[in-house]
Design an enzyme around this catalytic site. Sequence first.
Site, short mmCIF file in Angstrom:
data_model
loop_
_atom_site.label_atom_id
_atom_site.label_comp_id
_atom_site.label_asym_id
_atom_site.label_seq_id
_atom_site.Cartn_x
_atom_site.Cartn_y
_atom_site.Cartn_z
N ASP A 291 0.87 -1.18 0.00
CA ASP A 291 0.00 0.00 0.00
C ASP A 291 0.91 1.23 0.00
O ASP A 291 1.60 1.50 1.00
CB ASP A 291 -0.88 -0.06 1.27
CG ASP A 291 -1.91 1.06 1.31
OD1 ASP A 291 -1.68 2.11 0.69
OD2 ASP A 291 -2.93 0.87 2.00
N HIS A 292 0.87 1.96 -1.09
CA HIS A 292 1.81 3.07 -1.23
C HIS A 292 1.47 4.25 -0.30
O HIS A 292 2.26 5.17 -0.14
CB HIS A 292 1.83 3.54 -2.69
CG HIS A 292 3.13 4.14 -3.12
ND1 HIS A 292 4.14 4.48 -2.25
CD2 HIS A 292 3.61 4.45 -4.35
CE1 HIS A 292 5.15 4.99 -2.91
NE2 HIS A 292 4.86 4.99 -4.19
N ARG A 293 0.30 4.21 0.33
CA ARG A 293 -0.01 5.26 1.32
C ARG A 293 0.84 5.07 2.57
O ARG A 293 1.08 6.01 3.33
CB ARG A 293 -1.49 5.20 1.72
CG ARG A 293 -2.44 5.56 0.59
CD ARG A 293 -3.86 5.26 0.99
NE ARG A 293 -4.07 3.85 1.29
CZ ARG A 293 -5.24 3.33 1.65
NH1 ARG A 293 -6.29 4.11 1.76
NH2 ARG A 293 -5.35 2.05 1.91
#
Length: 417
Positions: free
Chosen positions: A389-391
Amino acid sequence: MIKEITLPDLGEGIDGAEVSEIPVSPGDTVSPDDTILVLESDKASMEIPSEVSGTISEILISSGDEVITGQLLLKIEVADGPEKGEQIKEEVVTPEPQPKDDPAETQKTAPQLETQPSSNKGVFASPGVRRLSRELGINLDSINGSGLKGRITKDDLHAYIKLQMVMSSGPLPRVKKEIDFSTWGNVEVEKLTRVNKITGERLQQAWQEIPHVTQYGDADITELENLRKNLKDDGAKKGVKVTFLPLLMKAVALVLKEMPKFNSSLDHTGQNLIIKSYYHIGIAVDTPTGLTVPVVKDVDKKGILDLSKELMDVSEKARGNKLNPDDMSGGTFTISSLGGIGGTNFSPIVNPPEVAIMGVSKSEWKPVYDQKTKEFTARYIMPFSISYDHRVIDGAYAAAFSERFSQVLNDIKIFKE
Ligand code: CAO
């Protein structure tokens, strides 16, 4: 009686428009205010309503045609009125143009063509809007119409679809239009299992909500394979099958301890990261009824033989549909291994609320150049990938995880401790 419908004066200096939609066909019955035509000029989009009840007898234009004021568009056979055979020529009420692409503006400025609620739900909408909403599986009750009496315009529907796409807060409506695939050959219909449906919905939601990135890597597991052979013999004596997976789980738990963001979840506000100090690893198991993910708890505290035994047990339970909710909850990271099957690389989908997942592919013997001896030697190389999850995780952190995981697999001391 035949009523001829001609293009009315559209006002605002518009003397022609393009036919963008003909929501009716010959033989259709229409009621007053049902939309029979949608036109678009470069200034506005307009719906032409029927004034009468009757049956469409002839359509004289096609979608895409340019039509001009006064042009004969279509004919309606009116249910009652003057004697049969008598033709009357009448124009429809001049429609008010609706500004394009701005539903808010539409609400403020454009008096809408009034429509009666045309279904038993009391929703005001044209047949074109109803048809599109039916095809996309959208319930018109969930849309606030900006037109007179809350009528739902085409722009309202488009704005609703755009909003759904931007929010991506749930599964997008599927195209509901049925396709007859048997037109092109023989087909069979197979029902999705309950597991297929639940997994499918979860995967779709994860794919839409999580900004995914996948990092690919290779690990040299030559020494690990030798170690596994020994462990396999030990295990066989105790009736336990030792595959690569327990070794990979152990290595993952070690790297998760070092890189805790991979072992975290975003809280429900999306503002805080919850970092866990337990290492429960989910394993994707392929079963006859679909994909399930039992969770092996406290991987960091267990030995390889214990993990192997537990893996055998949960896989068997999964394949026999005997997993209970507790067996599948509390995971902090997932491994999906296709290594026993084949393929070179794949991008797994993160299993929320986790933030990362590892995909493992089949190992192969490959020539690897050795800087010291200046020779190529045969090494057993395992391809793997990590989707995250790039967040929560940056690319540099993910690349570091990948490197560290390769190192750990290469350094088999940790498995002997
Ligand atoms: N490289 C080379 N060989 C591998 C390997 C790899 N990466 N991974 C497993 N193998 C070997 C095993 O060691 C075993 O070899 P031996 O018979 O010599 O011991 C053989 O392949 C078969 O392994 P396995 O698949 O039975 O066992 P596993 O522990 O590796 O995997 C399980 C168990 C439950 C994960 C697996 O059976 C399974 O269901 N995999 C599918 C998961 C899946 O569908 N994921 C996709 C999700 S995305 O749609």
